[in-house]
Design an enzyme around this catalytic site. Structure first.
Site, PDB file in Angstrom:
ATOM      1  N   ALA A  68     -17.174  -5.401  -8.980  1.00  0.00           N
ATOM      2  CA  ALA A  68     -15.987  -4.924  -9.715  1.00  0.00           C
ATOM      3  C   ALA A  68     -15.998  -5.394 -11.172  1.00  0.00           C
ATOM      4  CB  ALA A  68     -14.724  -5.410  -9.016  1.00  0.00           C
ATOM      5  N   ARG A  91       0.838  -1.209   0.000  1.00  0.00           N
ATOM      6  CA  ARG A  91       0.000   0.000   0.000  1.00  0.00           C
ATOM      7  C   ARG A  91       0.866   1.249   0.000  1.00  0.00           C
ATOM      8  NH1 ARG A  91      -2.865  -2.388   4.807  1.00  0.00           N
ATOM      9  NH2 ARG A  91      -4.339  -3.840   3.870  1.00  0.00           N
ATOM     10  N   ASP A 125      -7.115  -5.794  -5.720  1.00  0.00           N
ATOM     11  CA  ASP A 125      -6.759  -6.680  -4.616  1.00  0.00           C
ATOM     12  C   ASP A 125      -7.965  -7.544  -4.260  1.00  0.00           C
ATOM     13  OD1 ASP A 125      -5.460  -7.875  -2.476  1.00  0.00           O
ATOM     14  OD2 ASP A 125      -5.937  -6.248  -1.091  1.00  0.00           O
ATOM     15  N   PHE A 182     -12.073  -3.682  -4.966  1.00  0.00           N
ATOM     16  CA  PHE A 182     -12.021  -4.617  -3.837  1.00  0.00           C
ATOM     17  C   PHE A 182     -11.385  -3.908  -2.633  1.00  0.00           C
ATOM     18  CE2 PHE A 182     -11.400  -6.887  -7.844  1.00  0.00           C
ATOM     19  CZ  PHE A 182     -12.461  -7.756  -7.854  1.00  0.00           C
ATOM     20  N   ASP A 238     -16.256  -1.431  -3.697  1.00  0.00           N
ATOM     21  CA  ASP A 238     -16.429  -2.742  -3.064  1.00  0.00           C
ATOM     22  C   ASP A 238     -17.890  -3.156  -3.233  1.00  0.00           C
ATOM     23  OD1 ASP A 238     -14.464  -4.295  -0.849  1.00  0.00           O
ATOM     24  OD2 ASP A 238     -16.578  -4.871  -0.776  1.00  0.00           O
ATOM     25  N   CYS A 258      -4.304 -13.358  -3.593  1.00  0.00           N
ATOM     26  CA  CYS A 258      -3.982 -13.917  -2.278  1.00  0.00           C
ATOM     27  C   CYS A 258      -4.398 -15.379  -2.214  1.00  0.00           C
ATOM     28  CB  CYS A 258      -4.651 -13.116  -1.165  1.00  0.00           C
ATOM     29  SG  CYS A 258      -6.436 -13.091  -1.297  1.00  0.00           S
TER      30      CYS A 258
END
Ligand code: SAH
Length: 388
Positions: free
Chosen positions: A271, A207, A291, A222, A243, A331
């Site tokens: 998104a 970030r 993300d 996101f 979001d 992730c």
């Protein structure tokens, strides 16, 4: 500790190669003891070390100490925790929230502990670690001086170990909300109810990097509680925090106010739809962050996940203004680094844009990824710049 387990040569080799797990199929003689610690030897009688023993798990043994005579007492836990905390020494000056224990990544299998200012949030992810709950909590409090310890044991992984899913206070008190300071940005974390242990701590440095690269019109897809958006907003002209969760955006709005940032707009949308629509409209952004949550929760969903990653990345690339920066991350453990880079390449091919690979990013030091233990790594990302 008199109980022992005997493992096959294949099992023993896993430890020799730096991986702490021995699976059920490689345990030749199972201990009759309940979950806890056992001494481990190979089928030639050679002692290999002390392991955490989980009778009902597919991962039967997790290496704790290669010394077969090690005593796993409160002192042992304290020492291992001090080692882990020592690795994070430098973070203390830049953030008051970070991961103190990253399970296998810190030689503390199945144990997660995140620090949120004066409070700790733990996850005990195996039956064996659960059996050491008291000494672990005691050692954590001694070593950190924490005022409260909360267990966010409400994760599906616990079911595979025959453990209950619950959120319980283990020591002192833990507030509903903790203000996190992260490289000069402040945001509220929600230890009791937030995702993971209350916030996404693993992107902290990424970030900061994107904050330093941000210009013009920025888009944080996101966004969750706006953590990227806040960093982007310090330098960009305007930021959209997007979001699909209205609740998450309420927090993002509060966080923007907390930082006196008036240039953050929160948009509740899917998104996928938003990116497609903006692409169709020919919109341009100077800075974009992608993300997303883990699209691939298991190996079977990898194909569908790949299509999802490809779609959002393709759109984001097409939305970049010339010179614009895109940080894209995954992730998902099953989306390995090579697969991720391949997906980025394919999306770039289809985007019709020329994209420069500026940085390949991963996990920060408080989420150590051990080279010989792939399961300790899950986060990867790249910074791309549109050449034109
Ligand atoms: N970037 C955040 C973490 C993102 S977590 C941070 O650094 O803290 C993933 C977020 O994606 C969640 O907030 C979830 O609500 C949101 N999300 C999931 N599916 C989505 C979709 N299709 N469109 C938009 N947001 C979505």
């Amino acid at each position: 500790m008199t109980e022992s387990a005997t493992v096959t040569q294949r099992g023993a080799q896993r430890w020799a190669r730096g991986h702490p797990w021995i699976f059920k199929s490689d345990v030749r003689k199972r201990p009759s003891a309940p979950a806890g610690t056992v001494r481990v030897r190979d089928d030639r009688g050679r002692w290999l070390g002390v392991a955490l023993w989980s009778p009902s798990s597919e991962i039967s043994l997790r290496l704790l100490d290669p010394d077969p005579d090690a005593t796993i007492d409160p002192r042992w836990w304290r020492q291992r925790l001090e080692q882990a905390i020592g690795l994070r020494r430098d973070l203390v000056t830049v953030a008051n929230a970070y991961r103190l224990v990253h399970a296998e990544g810190d030689g503390l299998p199945a144990l997660i502990c995140d620090r949120y200012d004066r409070w700790l949030v733990v996850q005990l992810l195996s039956a064996a670690v659960e059996s050491f709950r008291e000494p672990i909590v005691e050692a954590l409090v001694q070593v950190t001086g924490a005022e409260g310890v909360l267990a966010r044991n409400d994760v599906p992984l616990r079911t595979r170990e025959g453990l209950a899913r619950e959120t319980v206070l283990l020591y002192g008190d833990v507030p509903r909300e903790v203000i996190v300071t992260e490289h000069g940005v402040r945001y509220a974390a929600a230890p009791w109810t937030g995702q993971k242990t209350g916030a996404f701590l693993d992107q902290r440095e990424n970030r900061v990097l994107m904050g330093s690269l941000a210009t013009g019109k920025a888009l944080d897809c996101f966004s969750y509680h706006g953590s990227f958006a806040l960093h982007l907003a310090r330098q960009a002209q305007s930021v959209i925090a997007l979001d699909s969760s209205a609740d998450a955006l309420v927090r993002a709005r509060e966080n923007a106010t907390l930082n006196s940032l008036a240039n953050v707009e929160c948009i509740e949308a899917n998104a996928f739809d938003y990116l497609r629509e903006k692409d169709r409209e020919g919109e341009r952004f100077d800075t974009i962050v992608l993300d997303p949550p883990a699209f691939a929760k298991n190996r079977d969903s990898l194909d569908a996940a790949l299509r999802g990653y490809h779609e959002i990345n393709l759109r984001a690339m097409r939305l970049l203004a010339p010179g614009g920066m895109l940080y894209t991350a995954s992730c998902s453990f099953h989306m390995t680094r090579p697969l991720f880079l391949e997906m980025v390449e394919h999306a770039a091919q289809d985007s019709g844009r020329r994209l420069l690979l500026r940085q390949v990013l991963g996990q920060p030091i408080d989420h150590p990824e051990v080279v010989t233990i792939p399961e300790t790594g899950y986060l990867k990302g790249v910074v791309l710049q549109a050449a034109y």
